[in-house]
Design a protein around this motif. Structure first.
Motif, PDB file in Angstrom:
ATOM      1  N   LEU A 120       0.836  -1.201   0.000  1.00  0.00           N
ATOM      2  CA  LEU A 120       0.000   0.000   0.000  1.00  0.00           C
ATOM      3  C   LEU A 120       0.872   1.252   0.000  1.00  0.00           C
ATOM      4  O   LEU A 120       0.574   2.216  -0.709  1.00  0.00           O
ATOM      5  CB  LEU A 120      -0.922  -0.005   1.225  1.00  0.00           C
ATOM      6  N   VAL A 121       1.930   1.239   0.789  1.00  0.00           N
ATOM      7  CA  VAL A 121       2.844   2.383   0.821  1.00  0.00           C
ATOM      8  C   VAL A 121       3.422   2.624  -0.572  1.00  0.00           C
ATOM      9  O   VAL A 121       3.487   3.763  -1.053  1.00  0.00           O
ATOM     10  CB  VAL A 121       3.965   2.144   1.845  1.00  0.00           C
ATOM     11  N   ALA A 122       3.825   1.522  -1.239  1.00  0.00           N
ATOM     12  CA  ALA A 122       4.412   1.648  -2.574  1.00  0.00           C
ATOM     13  C   ALA A 122       3.407   2.162  -3.597  1.00  0.00           C
ATOM     14  O   ALA A 122       3.777   2.849  -4.550  1.00  0.00           O
ATOM     15  CB  ALA A 122       4.988   0.300  -3.015  1.00  0.00           C
ATOM     16  N   ALA A 123       2.113   1.819  -3.410  1.00  0.00           N
ATOM     17  CA  ALA A 123       1.085   2.165  -4.402  1.00  0.00           C
ATOM     18  C   ALA A 123       0.356   3.458  -4.085  1.00  0.00           C
ATOM     19  O   ALA A 123      -0.505   3.891  -4.855  1.00  0.00           O
ATOM     20  CB  ALA A 123       0.073   1.023  -4.490  1.00  0.00           C
ATOM     21  N   ARG A 124       0.696   4.121  -3.008  1.00  0.00           N
ATOM     22  CA  ARG A 124      -0.115   5.231  -2.499  1.00  0.00           C
ATOM     23  C   ARG A 124      -0.340   6.335  -3.522  1.00  0.00           C
ATOM     24  O   ARG A 124      -1.405   6.945  -3.560  1.00  0.00           O
ATOM     25  CB  ARG A 124       0.528   5.810  -1.240  1.00  0.00           C
TER      26      ARG A 124
END
Length: 290
Positions: A31-35
């Protein structure tokens, strides 16, 4: 404007406006990578898996909120060992400010691990409002459930709708994913005919390998005949490729009649591909509006 163009615009401006995503407790790094590809304020459902514990579930909800999204933690009735387990989870969510929205499921275990048989039993405790829940998501099965008969599914949906309205709590439905628009919209019409006007999020598989999609479909009793999957855009004879929901969403937009089907939105089952799904949604929405 021709019908094809109208359907494309509807996908971009309506169905893909305020879509929701699904993740597991272990998916926080993804999720952090896709934010950056996910619109702020997007609802993100957090599954309730047997191999995850309370701290992991609570941390996932905190991370979703911290990143600017709306956490929707799942609560699996049959995985709760006791009323205390239920209250500890709700209390943790309330303490973190992540209890506004939850999604209730019966859960995978064949036999309950505690006192709760199904989502309805959780609603009937009255604990949801007590711990700050404002909106509750419940399940819908347009193509049925491999372990539950059709009459029982309809009775469960009606009972949950009635119980939530009586509390009162806001509510919405998320459907199981499918590959064919026709049974989905036929089911939605039956929902409306039964007096259930709740907003419905249509479950859609995010882009994934065909073999993985077929595996999940078999597990959940989703129709996968040759004619059905051809409509979706892949072949049973070629399990090595990948497939996305492009055709499904365009067909859904073309057939959606608000007067008959009411409010519909999209919920993406990411199957671990959170970044791939969010990137795909951003590109697809941009293309439909081009």
């Amino acid at each position: 404007m021709n019908p094809t163009s109208t359907a494309r615009t509807a996908v971009g401006t309506s169905l893909l406006e305020d879509y929701s995503l699904e993740m597991t407790g272990k998916d926080v790094p993804k999720l952090v990578a896709a934010r950056d590809s996910i619109p702020q304020g997007t609802r993100i459902n957090i599954t309730f898996l047997g191999n995850e514990d309370l701290p992991m579930r609570l941390e996932a909800a905190r991370a979703v909120k911290r990143l600017g999204f709306v956490p929707v933690p799942h609560i699996s009735a049959r995985r709760l060992g006791s009323r205390d387990d239920f209250e500890r989870f709700l209390a943790g969510l309330r303490a973190d400010g992540t209890s506004d929205n939850v999604f209730l499921v019966g859960g995978d275990p064949a036999h309950p691990e505690g006192p709760y048989e199904d989502a309805l039993s959780l609603i009937r405790t009255g604990l949801l409002r007590e711990y700050g829940v404002r909106e509750v998501g419940i399940t819908g099965y347009p193509e049925g459930h491999p372990e539950i008969g059709a009459e029982a599914l309809w009775a469960a949906l009606e009972d949950k709708h009635s119980a939530l309205a009586g509390q009162p709590l806001e509510a919405g439905v998320i459907t199981q994913f499918g590959f064919d628009v026709e049974p989905v919209l036929a089911w939605v019409e039956k929902v409306r005919a039964r007096g259930i006007g709740l907003p419905v999020r249509i479950g859609v598989p995010g882009p994934a390998g065909v073999r993985r999609l077929m595996s999940y479909a078999a597990r959940f009793g989703v129709g996968t005949s040759a004619s059905v999957v051809k409509k979706y855009g892949f072949s049973l004879t070629n399990l090595m490729g990948t497939a996305g929901p492009d055709r499904f969403l365009r067909d859904l937009a073309a057939a959606h009649d608000p007067a008959r089907h009411g409010e519909l939105k999209i919920h993406f089952y990411t199957f671990g591909g959170l970044g791939a799904t969010s990137d795909w949604a951003a590109r697809f929405r941009k293309d439909t509006l081009a």
